[in-house]
Every structure is written in C-alpha cells, then in structure tokens.
Write a protein that holds these residues in place. Structure first.
Motif, PDB file in Angstrom:
ATOM      1  N   GLY A 104       1.702  11.489  -8.903  1.00 32.72           N
ATOM      2  CA  GLY A 104       0.846  11.832 -10.028  1.00 32.72           C
ATOM      3  C   GLY A 104       0.853  10.802 -11.137  1.00 32.72           C
ATOM      4  O   GLY A 104       0.339  11.066 -12.228  1.00 32.72           O
ATOM      5  N   MET A 118      -0.776   8.007 -11.186  1.00 33.28           N
ATOM      6  CA  MET A 118      -2.077   7.346 -11.292  1.00 33.28           C
ATOM      7  C   MET A 118      -3.186   8.372 -11.478  1.00 33.28           C
ATOM      8  O   MET A 118      -4.350   8.116 -11.160  1.00 33.28           O
ATOM      9  CB  MET A 118      -2.336   6.491 -10.047  1.00 33.28           C
ATOM     10  CG  MET A 118      -1.326   5.373  -9.860  1.00 33.28           C
ATOM     11  SD  MET A 118      -1.616   4.406  -8.359  1.00 33.28           S
ATOM     12  CE  MET A 118      -3.226   3.689  -8.733  1.00 33.28           C
ATOM     13  N   LYS A 119      -2.833   9.569 -11.992  1.00 33.97           N
ATOM     14  CA  LYS A 119      -3.825  10.612 -12.179  1.00 33.97           C
ATOM     15  C   LYS A 119      -4.894  10.162 -13.171  1.00 33.97           C
ATOM     16  O   LYS A 119      -6.080  10.394 -12.982  1.00 33.97           O
ATOM     17  CB  LYS A 119      -3.137  11.890 -12.659  1.00 33.97           C
ATOM     18  CG  LYS A 119      -4.075  13.084 -12.778  1.00 33.97           C
ATOM     19  CD  LYS A 119      -3.347  14.299 -13.302  1.00 33.97           C
ATOM     20  CE  LYS A 119      -2.245  14.730 -12.383  1.00 33.97           C
ATOM     21  NZ  LYS A 119      -1.582  15.971 -12.853  1.00 33.97           N
ATOM     22  N   LYS A 120      -4.454   9.508 -14.254  1.00 32.80           N
ATOM     23  CA  LYS A 120      -5.409   8.949 -15.201  1.00 32.80           C
ATOM     24  C   LYS A 120      -5.879   7.592 -14.695  1.00 32.80           C
ATOM     25  O   LYS A 120      -5.083   6.794 -14.211  1.00 32.80           O
ATOM     26  CB  LYS A 120      -4.766   8.807 -16.582  1.00 32.80           C
ATOM     27  CG  LYS A 120      -4.394  10.140 -17.214  1.00 32.80           C
ATOM     28  CD  LYS A 120      -3.816   9.950 -18.602  1.00 32.80           C
ATOM     29  CE  LYS A 120      -3.460  11.274 -19.242  1.00 32.80           C
ATOM     30  NZ  LYS A 120      -2.881  11.095 -20.596  1.00 32.80           N
ATOM     31  N   GLU A 121      -7.166   7.346 -14.852  1.00 33.60           N
ATOM     32  CA  GLU A 121      -7.764   6.148 -14.255  1.00 33.60           C
ATOM     33  C   GLU A 121      -7.137   4.865 -14.773  1.00 33.60           C
ATOM     34  O   GLU A 121      -6.958   3.906 -14.032  1.00 33.60           O
ATOM     35  CB  GLU A 121      -9.269   6.164 -14.509  1.00 33.60           C
ATOM     36  CG  GLU A 121     -10.019   5.027 -13.850  1.00 33.60           C
ATOM     37  CD  GLU A 121     -11.511   5.133 -14.068  1.00 33.60           C
ATOM     38  OE1 GLU A 121     -12.243   4.226 -13.633  1.00 33.60           O
ATOM     39  OE2 GLU A 121     -11.950   6.124 -14.693  1.00 33.60           O
ATOM     40  N   SER A 148       2.203  16.386 -10.861  1.00 34.65           N
ATOM     41  CA  SER A 148       1.566  16.552  -9.558  1.00 34.65           C
ATOM     42  C   SER A 148       2.084  17.828  -8.921  1.00 34.65           C
ATOM     43  O   SER A 148       2.984  18.489  -9.443  1.00 34.65           O
ATOM     44  CB  SER A 148       1.871  15.350  -8.645  1.00 34.65           C
ATOM     45  OG  SER A 148       3.247  15.326  -8.296  1.00 34.65           O
ATOM     46  N   ASN A 182       0.827  -1.211   0.000  1.00 37.95           N
ATOM     47  CA  ASN A 182       0.000   0.000   0.000  1.00 37.95           C
ATOM     48  C   ASN A 182       0.858   1.256   0.000  1.00 37.95           C
ATOM     49  O   ASN A 182       0.471   2.287  -0.563  1.00 37.95           O
ATOM     50  CB  ASN A 182      -0.916   0.004   1.231  1.00 37.95           C
ATOM     51  CG  ASN A 182      -1.980  -1.074   1.160  1.00 37.95           C
ATOM     52  OD1 ASN A 182      -2.396  -1.483   0.070  1.00 37.95           O
ATOM     53  ND2 ASN A 182      -2.423  -1.551   2.306  1.00 37.95           N
ATOM     54  N   LEU A 214       2.940   6.160  -5.672  1.00 38.18           N
ATOM     55  CA  LEU A 214       2.617   6.391  -7.081  1.00 38.18           C
ATOM     56  C   LEU A 214       1.519   7.438  -7.224  1.00 38.18           C
ATOM     57  O   LEU A 214       1.539   8.253  -8.155  1.00 38.18           O
ATOM     58  CB  LEU A 214       2.181   5.072  -7.735  1.00 38.18           C
ATOM     59  CG  LEU A 214       3.245   3.969  -7.819  1.00 38.18           C
ATOM     60  CD1 LEU A 214       2.650   2.702  -8.434  1.00 38.18           C
ATOM     61  CD2 LEU A 214       4.441   4.418  -8.638  1.00 38.18           C
ATOM     62  N   LYS A 215       0.562   7.453  -6.289  1.00 33.78           N
ATOM     63  CA  LYS A 215      -0.505   8.466  -6.339  1.00 33.78           C
ATOM     64  C   LYS A 215       0.061   9.848  -6.053  1.00 33.78           C
ATOM     65  O   LYS A 215      -0.283  10.823  -6.727  1.00 33.78           O
ATOM     66  CB  LYS A 215      -1.599   8.121  -5.321  1.00 33.78           C
ATOM     67  CG  LYS A 215      -2.420   6.897  -5.690  1.00 33.78           C
ATOM     68  CD  LYS A 215      -3.490   6.627  -4.640  1.00 33.78           C
ATOM     69  CE  LYS A 215      -4.330   5.408  -5.008  1.00 33.78           C
ATOM     70  NZ  LYS A 215      -5.361   5.114  -3.976  1.00 33.78           N
ATOM     71  N   ARG A 216       0.934   9.949  -5.028  1.00 35.60           N
ATOM     72  CA  ARG A 216       1.512  11.262  -4.707  1.00 35.60           C
ATOM     73  C   ARG A 216       2.364  11.793  -5.849  1.00 35.60           C
ATOM     74  O   ARG A 216       2.449  13.008  -6.057  1.00 35.60           O
ATOM     75  CB  ARG A 216       2.350  11.174  -3.432  1.00 35.60           C
ATOM     76  CG  ARG A 216       1.530  11.010  -2.162  1.00 35.60           C
ATOM     77  CD  ARG A 216       2.357  11.329  -0.932  1.00 35.60           C
ATOM     78  NE  ARG A 216       3.481  10.435  -0.796  1.00 35.60           N
ATOM     79  CZ  ARG A 216       3.454   9.276  -0.174  1.00 35.60           C
ATOM     80  NH1 ARG A 216       2.330   8.853   0.371  1.00 35.60           N
ATOM     81  NH2 ARG A 216       4.535   8.512  -0.081  1.00 35.60           N
ATOM     82  N   VAL A 228       1.694   1.994  -3.579  1.00 32.68           N
ATOM     83  CA  VAL A 228       0.532   2.553  -4.294  1.00 32.68           C
ATOM     84  C   VAL A 228       0.342   4.020  -3.919  1.00 32.68           C
ATOM     85  O   VAL A 228       0.113   4.877  -4.778  1.00 32.68           O
ATOM     86  CB  VAL A 228      -0.735   1.729  -3.978  1.00 32.68           C
ATOM     87  CG1 VAL A 228      -1.964   2.375  -4.631  1.00 32.68           C
ATOM     88  CG2 VAL A 228      -0.577   0.296  -4.469  1.00 32.68           C
ATOM     89  N   ASN A 229       0.444   4.319  -2.618  1.00 36.04           N
ATOM     90  CA  ASN A 229       0.287   5.712  -2.182  1.00 36.04           C
ATOM     91  C   ASN A 229       1.383   6.597  -2.760  1.00 36.04           C
ATOM     92  O   ASN A 229       1.134   7.762  -3.111  1.00 36.04           O
ATOM     93  CB  ASN A 229       0.298   5.778  -0.657  1.00 36.04           C
ATOM     94  CG  ASN A 229      -0.924   5.123  -0.038  1.00 36.04           C
ATOM     95  OD1 ASN A 229      -1.988   5.070  -0.663  1.00 36.04           O
ATOM     96  ND2 ASN A 229      -0.794   4.613   1.165  1.00 36.04           N
TER      97      ASN A 229
END
Length: 562
Positions: free
Chosen positions: A41, A43-46, A270, A31, A37-39, A34-35
């Motif tokens: 940017g 995973m900005k695109k779905e 991001s 997790n 990669l989100k920070r 994953v977090n």
C-alpha cells in the motif's frame, strides 16, 4: 608506561559491507520490489514514490526526499513520525545515513511503546536502551548507511534477529514524496549527499538519575514481557505484528496504535497480506531461515480497541529535544590507572618546553579558528539567504502547479459537460426514433387487424389483456392468424374431397394454393362435369343399343341355320 585502552566500535552486520557497495550509483530496483511496494500500500497515492531514471547520483524533485526500498518495507512512510524526525535532528544525521536494521530498531521501539507499554515513544527510555556508532572501515566512515543504532551493552533488550547482511540495499534507492504534517513545513531535511557524518555528544547521551527513576517502571515492564514463562515477547513477534496489521510505525498517524481498530482503522495502508507474502517479508528483514517458524500472533495481547488501556494508565510524553550545537569528534579514551610517573628534572624541562610550544600552537590555532568562524558566519548568512530563495522558489512552484492543476481540472470538467450534453441529445434522438418505429409497427398491425375483420366479420376479445397497445395488437393478430389457418385447413379438406369428382384423372396438388387454383379455372367446372356426364351417358346408350342389336341378329342366324 601505563596501559592504554581505546573506545572500540560495535561490530555490526552493516560494517562488513564491501567497499564497492558504498558509493552512489544508478538505482537498480526490480519488478519484484515494485510489486511488493504496491502490495504494502506504499504506492496507493499516485505521487507517493518516484523511481530514478538513469541518474547515478540522487537528484530528488522538489518536495521529494531520498530513501530506500529496504527502509520502506521496515516501517517507513511519509509524513514521518515526530519521534523519527526528532531523532534525525538531535543526532544531526540524514535519512540515507541510517542502515535498514537501524530503521527496523526504531519501528520496533515505537510499536513496543504504543502496543505493549501503552505510552507514546519515550525519548528518555530510548536513551536508556540505544546509542549510535559510526559504520565504516578503520580509515573512513561510510556515507550511505554510515550510522548504526546499537543496543547498549549493559541493557537487556529484545533479540531482534537481524540478518548478517542486507545485500545490495544501497543500490535500491528512490524518491519519496514529503508531505506536510502538524504544521511542519519539512519533516525531513533536504537531501545533501556531500554532508559529512560528524559525531555529536547526543550519540552517547545517558540518562540522569532522575530520568532513570522516571522510566524504571517501563524498563521493568520490558523485562516482564521478555521473561514471563509461556508469554515471552520477542523482537520478531513485534515485527510480525506491525507488518500484519498494515500500519507503518514510522509514519505520522491520526491515532496511536493502542487504539487500533482492525480492518476499519484509518491508519491501515492496505489489506492483509497473504500468509505466504507475510512470511516471505519477515524472513527477508530478519535472520529467520525457511525452517524457522513465523509467529502467527504475539504471546502477549497488544493494546487495541478490543483490548483498551486500563483506567488511569500513565502515559509519559517525551520527544527528542532540538539538535545540539557543536560537533564532537570521536577520539580514543585513555584509561588512568592512578600511577604516578617518576619525577626527573630533564623530563620536567621537556614538559615545560613542550607546554610552551603547545601554547604557541594553540594561540596560532585560535587565530585561525577565529578567521574560520568569521568565514563560517558569512557562509551561514549566504546559506540562509539561499534557503529563503529556495523556499520562495518552492512556494512559487507550488502555486504554479496549483494554478495549472485548477485550469486542467476546469478544462476537463467543461469537456465532460459537453460530452454529457451530446450523449443526452443522442439518447433523446434514439428514444424518439424508437418510439416512431414502434408507432409505425403498431399502425401496420392495426391495419392488418382491420382488414381481417372486414373480410371475416369476426371480432375477438383478450382474456388477459396486457394493457400494452403493441402487445395487445400482436395478440389480436395472432388470433386472426389462427382463425385464418383454421379456415384454410377446412377449405383444403373440402377441396380434397371434391377433387376426385372434378379431376378424376389428375393427381391432387400438395399445396393449398395449387389445389385452389384447380378450382378457379376460366371455364365453368359444373358445366364441364355435366358435359362429361352427358357424354358418358350417350356413349353408354350407344353401347347398349349396339349390344342389343348384336344379340337380335344372332338369334335370327341361329333360326335360319336350324
């Protein structure tokens, strides 16, 4: 015998990986990954990233390629940069065959060229600095991360401070969506986990004298950046810079980094990372410990929109060429010390016989090679046919998805239209009901006001009218209520004064209603008071008469006694 020397591989941190970490197995992404990669940017695109489920061997969906978390956090994004695409083709390798440190080498090189040299990434300069080596044991080459990008031993380049080992990176694999860019159908070749790593001549390609002269100014600038006292540039500073500005160097971009425009730049993925997250990420991809300081900025100001390139600044465009034909096996190199072997007749005869034997073997091998070539051509033709079929299937699938998406969107729009119409109707009904209720309230208030006016014959005028029928009617009603309360108070005061005269033996009621009921009996209160007063007068008269009679009789008795 003359001494022999062999070409030795460069020992890199990746070559120390344990054997059990070299085969494909089920992906293990935490997790925290994953977090992160989100920070960043990513995973900005779905549909930018898909995570494997339970498969233990990569099976990417259509239009997806295999990559790793440790590749993405080192500057990789899709669509990939033309320079990276050219490297993969010219070296004949796939993305999963590069180690994380090799990916970081490419990211740093592109950032160096665009931000500090003011030129697009240059293929000739790359050849002067880097070469490729296999990564593996003495008996085999690793498939995952089996190729390492190394700095040539005779080149003075930045100290990047790679970690000794990137633990478990082969287990953190995932699928990245391959976007089309610059009219290229596939930027990354489809994943083939069974493809063998074969060494090519391009791995050790060296620059010619003419190419060396063309890049001499760039090499001099690199040495200047490294060695200018007080303004030394390091590999860690370059790494921290592209992580800080939130631009992925290995992604195809609209504008080069020397036009970077800060927070409003179109290439940013991001917002800025927090200081804590940035320092943690830099320590993760480098060998810096918790005690080592993280550079907050570069000692040399990079080119950007606020520090533009000088006028007439030369920019050399040089991308890797198309892939070479023919693979070359990596083999030992025997050094010649220019010593002649002694000439003996027996040795010459043995050499002659050996030459004949080798000639026959070569002839046999040539026949086999011709047969293999024919078979290879047939397989290539079948592969081409299957590739065309695959492309057609992918195109059909894309069209089918587009049609399904269009139908879904149309159905969604129609549903939203119906819901909006229903909401408008409901709102209209609510507004109508509210208006009717307000009109009924206003009517009742006006009725009460008219009743009061009829009873009191008094009218009022508002000093500051609100020009609102409901509020004005309420105000008039308040005035009427105040007048009514004032009248009741006066009436209560008058009745309270009269009460003791009419009801001398009773206690006055506490409420006005009870007090008023006392003055509204069935009999006439005035007549009853007059009767009471007459009764009192008669009784008083009788008493006076009686009292006067008593006095007269007493006097007579006193006279008789005398």
């Amino acid at each position: 015998m003359p001494p022999r020397t062999r070409l030795t591989r460069h020992n890199t941190p990746e070559s120390k990986m344990a054997a059990e970490d070299l085969e494909w197995e089920r992906s293990k992404i935490s997790n925290q990954d994953v977090n992160l990669l989100k920070r960043l940017g990513l995973m900005k695109k779905e549909d930018a990233i898909r995570f494997p489920s339970e498969e233990s061997y990569p099976d990417p969906p259509m239009e997806y390629r295999v990559s790793f978390v440790d590749h993405l956090i080192r500057g990789l994004s899709t669509p990939i940069h033309d320079f990276l695409r050219g490297l993969l083709f010219v070296y004949g390798i796939q993305l999963h065959q590069l180690t994380p440190n090799s990916i970081l080498h490419i990211s740093i090189f592109i950032t160096l060229c665009e931000c500090f040299l003011g030129t697009p990434p240059n293929w000739i300069l790359w050849k002067r600095i880097f070469c490729l080596r296999r990564n593996g044991s003495h008996n085999s080459t690793y498939n995952i991360g089996g190729v390492v990008i190394c700095v040539r031993t005779d080149v003075d380049y930045f100290d990047v401070k790679f970690p000794d080992s990137v633990q478990g990176w082969r287990k953190r694999w995932l699928y990245i969506h391959e976007e089309s860019a610059n009219s290229v159908e596939h930027n990354i070749i489809p994943f083939d986990g069974s493809a063998k790593i074969q060494r090519r001549r391009s791995w050790d390609a060296e620059v010619s004298e003419e190419e060396k002269k063309a890049t001499e100014a760039l090499m001099s600038r690199i040495h200047q950046l490294q060695n200018t006292r007080g303004k030394e540039l390091s590999g860690v500073q370059i790494t921290a810079y592209f992580l800080r500005i939130r631009v992925q160097p290995l992604q195809a971009r609209k504008n080069p980094l020397w036009t970077y425009a800060g927070e409003n730049d179109a290439n940013r993925l991001s917002n800025d990372l927090s200081v804590k997250d940035l320092e943690k990420l830099i320590r993760r991809i480098s060998s810096l410990s918790k005690r080592d300081p993280i550079p907050s900025s570069c000692r040399v100001e990079p080119y950007s929109s606020t520090n533009p390139l000088p006028e007439n600044h030369p920019t050399m465009v040089s991308l890797p060429p198309l892939p070479e034909g023919g693979d070359v096996e990596e083999r030992a190199i025997i050094a010649d010390d220019n010593q002649e072997a002694p000439s003996f007749p027996m040795i010459k005869e043995l050499i002659r016989i050996g030459a004949q034997f080798i000639g026959k073997i070569l002839s046999f091998l040539a026949e086999k090679l011709a047969a293999i070539n024919e078979r290879s051509n047939a397989l290539a033709q079948k592969l081409e046919q299957s590739e065309e079929a695959r492309k057609k299937a992918e195109l059909d699938a894309v069209q089918a998805r587009a049609e399904a998406k269009a139908k879904t969107e149309a159905a969604g729009v129609e549903d939203l239209r119906k819901r909006l119409h229903a909401a408008e109707n409901s709102l209209s009904e609510h507004i109508a009901a509210q208006s009717a209720r307000e009109e009924a309230i206003l009517k009742r208030i006006r009725t009460q006001s008219r009743r009061f006016l009829n009873r009191t014959a008094q009218e009022f005028e508002l000093e500051e009218p609100e020009n609102d029928a409901l509020l004005d009617a309420l105000s008039f009603l308040e005035f009427h209520g105040s007048e009514a309360r004032e009248g009741i108070d006066h009436a209560k005061a008058g009745l309270s004064r009269l009460f003791p005269y009419f009801f001398p033996k009773k206690e006055e009621p506490a409420t006005f209603l009870k007090l008023a009921e006392c003055f509204d009996p069935s009999e006439d209160l005035g007549l009853r008071v007059r009767h009471e007063n007459m009764k009192v007068a008669v009784e008083s008269t009788v008493a006076l008469v009686a009292d006067s009679s008593k006095i007269s009789t007493g006097r007579k008795l006193a006279t008789l006694i005398r």
